[in-house]
Scaffold this motif. Structure first.
Motif, mmCIF file in Angstrom:
data_model
loop_
_atom_site.group_PDB
_atom_site.id
_atom_site.type_symbol
_atom_site.label_atom_id
_atom_site.label_comp_id
_atom_site.label_asym_id
_atom_site.label_seq_id
_atom_site.Cartn_x
_atom_site.Cartn_y
_atom_site.Cartn_z
ATOM 1 N N ILE A 186 12.660 12.361 -2.550
ATOM 2 C CA ILE A 186 11.584 10.860 -3.142
ATOM 3 C C ILE A 186 9.676 11.316 -2.910
ATOM 4 C CG2 ILE A 186 11.193 8.695 -3.076
ATOM 5 C CD1 ILE A 186 14.091 7.964 -2.707
ATOM 6 N N LEU A 187 9.632 11.300 -3.291
ATOM 7 C CA LEU A 187 8.018 11.595 -3.282
ATOM 8 C C LEU A 187 7.031 9.739 -3.505
ATOM 9 C CD1 LEU A 187 5.266 12.852 -3.290
ATOM 10 C CD2 LEU A 187 5.555 12.674 -5.857
ATOM 11 N N GLY A 188 6.049 9.822 -3.053
ATOM 12 C CA GLY A 188 4.791 8.616 -3.228
ATOM 13 C C GLY A 188 3.545 8.907 -1.830
ATOM 14 N N TYR A 189 2.470 7.937 -2.491
ATOM 15 C CA TYR A 189 1.744 7.942 -1.392
ATOM 16 C C TYR A 189 1.596 7.071 -0.682
ATOM 17 C CZ TYR A 189 -0.605 6.305 -5.426
ATOM 18 O OH TYR A 189 -0.925 5.494 -6.975
ATOM 19 N N ALA A 190 0.939 6.336 0.313
ATOM 20 C CA ALA A 190 1.187 5.384 1.088
ATOM 21 C C ALA A 190 -0.581 5.961 2.257
ATOM 22 C CB ALA A 190 2.299 5.206 2.471
ATOM 23 N N TYR A 191 -0.901 4.970 2.412
ATOM 24 C CA TYR A 191 -2.105 4.497 3.930
ATOM 25 C C TYR A 191 -1.078 4.966 5.150
ATOM 26 C CZ TYR A 191 -5.561 1.976 1.742
ATOM 27 O OH TYR A 191 -6.301 0.879 0.208
ATOM 28 N N TYR A 192 -2.575 5.907 5.525
ATOM 29 C CA TYR A 192 -2.399 6.700 6.499
ATOM 30 C C TYR A 192 -1.732 5.757 7.655
ATOM 31 C CZ TYR A 192 -3.162 10.516 10.658
ATOM 32 O OH TYR A 192 -2.711 10.942 11.098
ATOM 33 N N SER A 193 -2.859 5.370 8.027
ATOM 34 C CA SER A 193 -3.078 4.080 8.678
ATOM 35 C C SER A 193 -2.115 3.512 9.159
ATOM 36 C CB SER A 193 -4.277 2.615 8.758
ATOM 37 O OG SER A 193 -4.224 2.666 9.295
ATOM 38 N N ASP A 194 -1.872 2.997 10.919
ATOM 39 C CA ASP A 194 -0.944 2.471 11.345
ATOM 40 C C ASP A 194 -1.100 0.887 11.792
ATOM 41 O OD1 ASP A 194 1.233 4.934 12.287
ATOM 42 O OD2 ASP A 194 -0.117 5.650 13.845
ATOM 43 N N ASP A 195 -1.952 1.044 11.452
ATOM 44 C CA ASP A 195 -2.559 -0.293 11.802
ATOM 45 C C ASP A 195 -3.625 -0.793 10.587
ATOM 46 O OD1 ASP A 195 -3.854 -2.406 11.383
ATOM 47 O OD2 ASP A 195 -4.076 -2.628 13.528
ATOM 48 N N LEU A 196 -3.190 -1.661 9.647
ATOM 49 C CA LEU A 196 -4.432 -1.773 8.391
ATOM 50 C C LEU A 196 -5.648 -2.483 8.228
ATOM 51 C CD1 LEU A 196 -1.189 -2.307 5.316
ATOM 52 C CD2 LEU A 196 -2.899 -0.725 6.238
ATOM 53 N N TYR A 197 -5.723 -2.915 9.641
ATOM 54 C CA TYR A 197 -6.625 -3.589 10.017
ATOM 55 C C TYR A 197 -7.720 -2.787 11.149
ATOM 56 C CZ TYR A 197 -3.863 -6.595 7.331
ATOM 57 O OH TYR A 197 -2.744 -7.520 6.624
ATOM 58 N N ASP A 198 -7.390 -1.571 11.501
ATOM 59 C CA ASP A 198 -8.246 -1.063 12.124
ATOM 60 C C ASP A 198 -8.799 0.345 11.594
ATOM 61 O OD1 ASP A 198 -9.494 0.451 14.602
ATOM 62 O OD2 ASP A 198 -7.800 0.228 15.554
ATOM 63 N N ASP A 199 -9.796 0.123 11.356
ATOM 64 C CA ASP A 199 -11.122 1.198 10.207
ATOM 65 C C ASP A 199 -11.730 2.366 11.256
ATOM 66 O OD1 ASP A 199 -12.006 -1.451 7.907
ATOM 67 O OD2 ASP A 199 -10.440 0.044 8.383
ATOM 68 N N ILE A 200 -10.967 2.094 12.143
ATOM 69 C CA ILE A 200 -11.997 2.766 13.392
ATOM 70 C C ILE A 200 -11.311 4.225 13.978
ATOM 71 C CG2 ILE A 200 -12.917 2.797 15.484
ATOM 72 C CD1 ILE A 200 -14.134 0.350 15.230
ATOM 73 N N ASP A 201 -10.066 2.923 15.095
ATOM 74 C CA ASP A 201 -9.173 4.870 15.565
ATOM 75 C C ASP A 201 -8.090 5.050 14.012
ATOM 76 O OD1 ASP A 201 -10.313 4.315 17.640
ATOM 77 O OD2 ASP A 201 -9.452 2.492 18.237
ATOM 78 N N ASN A 202 -7.702 4.170 13.361
ATOM 79 C CA ASN A 202 -6.595 4.469 12.272
ATOM 80 C C ASN A 202 -7.335 3.909 10.501
ATOM 81 O OD1 ASN A 202 -4.426 4.915 14.360
ATOM 82 N ND2 ASN A 202 -4.736 3.384 15.259
ATOM 83 N N PRO A 203 -8.309 4.812 9.983
ATOM 84 C CA PRO A 203 -8.356 3.835 9.412
ATOM 85 C C PRO A 203 -7.366 4.691 8.174
ATOM 86 C CG PRO A 203 -9.422 6.526 9.659
ATOM 87 C CD PRO A 203 -8.610 6.251 10.862
ATOM 88 N N TYR A 236 0.663 -1.315 0.000
ATOM 89 C CA TYR A 236 0.135 0.177 0.378
ATOM 90 C C TYR A 236 0.967 0.798 0.493
ATOM 91 C CZ TYR A 236 -3.716 -2.672 0.596
ATOM 92 O OH TYR A 236 -4.659 -3.585 0.131
ATOM 93 N N CYS A 237 2.044 1.227 -0.681
ATOM 94 C CA CYS A 237 3.160 2.092 -0.777
ATOM 95 C C CYS A 237 3.060 2.600 -2.174
ATOM 96 C CB CYS A 237 3.819 1.783 0.179
ATOM 97 S SG CYS A 237 4.162 1.933 2.070
ATOM 98 N N VAL A 238 3.352 3.486 -2.429
ATOM 99 C CA VAL A 238 3.383 3.936 -4.142
ATOM 100 C C VAL A 238 4.812 4.802 -4.306
ATOM 101 C CG1 VAL A 238 2.366 4.530 -6.277
ATOM 102 C CG2 VAL A 238 1.112 3.442 -4.612
#
Length: 445
Positions: free
Chosen positions: A367-384, A354-356
């Motif tokens: 260096i530029l890129g984009y990635a998931y913001y979440s610290d926990d990819l499987y926690d959609d409540i506290d760390n979307p 999930y990093c490009v």
């Protein structure tokens, strides 16, 4: 796969020095959550001087421009069909599209200037700018919706780029149609990179001494097509698609992926770099540790010295991490191994793809890129989990490798080889960020 990739991380890091780095994560507000309380940013392009970046708001719902020196982000939402900014100059002028129109927008004002196409075509798709914004490239969309590679300058207006002759196309003439597009332009405007067909093959246009662009259809010299070609050792590639091509700001290096046949007759996908000055092709066929996992390297951006970054994956759309191939090296290094700050923040996202990586400044310092913001990819409540944009600032000097008996500054932070924060050094390789700002590797036996 995750355990195999972790083994890959360690194996690569054992043989290479680390870079000191600083990580900037771009958000629209200090306390906002990307994707919920503010736009989720996907950075697509960085200016040659590394000062500005531009891109899209996730799912093409708008455009944004940012200043990497202070982290300021400016954006506009789209009304109908979305938007993207695909190129940006050294003064913060970005080019792309918003809704149905190709646009220019400067960072300072974010005023939208619609780029009007000539009256006999439908519209213009803007892709890239020179360092001073005086020349832009893209494609003109004809009434049939086919695209033609084009450029625009204040002095000459709209111009289409020439197709190669039948002789220049050679045995590839039956493998693409008349569609073409321009994707990148060098900082001085003298070299343009694009593609023929629907991303079938890359093509370079170079300006001659008379100021006229001439096509250099280099795939014709390197790709096997006919039975006769198969016996021609000067044509080492089985294919050279134009997906995810890249060009350095100085116009010297063009990156792409090629397919080759190895000594066992198996097909491999490998990075290739074309030198537009001496017209030679370098194929990165050196065995990589990733080969045993069935992964390949896909270049996404190139610095002026030939250093390039890209995606590791089983395909161009299925990533399993980011890599850097430093100038002069034939071995790829993963971001999570060479950039400790990146590894700490995005290591988990990198592992699962999930990093490009999308851009690199001309000197390779950002260096530029984009990635998931979440610290926990499987926690959609506290760390979307929504995309956000990152910028890695590279020290560039590298870091001296030392052993555990050598004196060093008081540790300010300690990390494992996979980027985890540690309380104290452990057996194996430890990454030490010292109180004086330096970074080192220590092997504890």
């Amino acid at each position: 796969m995750k355990n195999k990739l972790l083994a890959l991380s360690v194996a690569l890091a054992l043989s290479t020095p680390l870079f000191a780095d600083r990580l900037m994560v771009l958000k629209c507000s200090e306390d906002g959550i990307p994707g919920q309380t503010e736009p989720a940013l996907m950075g697509f392009s960085i200016s040659a001087n590394g000062k500005y970046i531009c891109g899209a708001i996730e799912s093409a719902s708008g455009i944004f421009v940012a200043d990497t020196q202070n982290g300021e982000v400016k954006w506009k939402l789209a009304d109908e069909s979305g938007g993207e900014l695909r190129g940006i100059d050294n003064d913060g002028l970005a080019i792309g599209f918003l809704d149905a129109d190709a646009v220019l927008t400067p960072f300072e004002s974010m005023d939208i200037e619609v780029l009007k196409a000539p009256s006999d075509v439908r519209n213009f798709l803007g892709e890239s700018l020179t360092n001073d914004g005086s020349l832009m490239v893209g494609s003109l969309t004809e009434q049939s919706f086919n695209t033609v590679a084009a450029y625009y300058s204040k002095d000459s207006g709209w111009n289409t780029l020439p197709m190669p002759s039948e002789a220049e196309v050679g045995n590839l003439k039956d493998l693409f149609n008349e569609v073409s597009a321009a994707k990148f332009v060098s900082g001085d405007g003298k070299v343009i990179l694009g593609h023929l067909g629907s991303f079938t093959y890359p093509i370079v246009w170079k300006m001659n001494d008379a100021g006229v662009y001439e096509p250099d259809f280099f795939p014709a010299r390197y790709v096997k097509v006919t039975e006769e070609d198969k016996e021609d050792d000067s044509k080492p590639l089985l294919g050279l698609p134009a997906f995810y091509t890249a060009m350095s700001n100085n116009g010297k290096y063009v990156g792409a992926v090629g397919t080759i046949s190895d000594e066992y007759g198996d097909i491999r996908v490998v990075p290739v770099i074309y030198n537009t000055e001496d017209k030679t092709l370098k194929i990165y066929s050196q065995p990589q540790i990733i080969d045993e996992y069935g992964l390949s390297l896909y270049p996404r951006a190139i610095a002026d010295d030939g250093t390039f970054i890209g995606m590791i994956g089983v395909s161009i759309i299925n990533g399993n991490g980011c890599f850097i191939m430093k100038a002069g090296s034939d071995i790829a290094e993963r971001f999570v191994d060479v950039f400790p700050a990146y590894s700490e923040k995005f290591g988990q996202c990198d592992e699962v793809g999930y990093c490009v990586p999308t851009g690199i400044s001309a000197d390779g310092s950002k260096i530029l890129g984009y990635a998931y913001y979440s610290d926990d990819l499987y926690d959609d409540i506290d760390n979307p989990a929504y995309y956000t944009t990152f910028v890695i600032e590279v020290d560039g000097t590298g870091v001296e490798e030392i052993n555990s008996s050598k004196e060093h500054s008081l540790p300010d932070a300690i990390y494992s080889i996979d980027g985890r924060s540690l309380r104290e050094t452990t057996k194996g390789i430890n990454i030490i960020r010292n109180s004086d700002g330096s970074v080192s590797k220590i092997l504890k036996k």
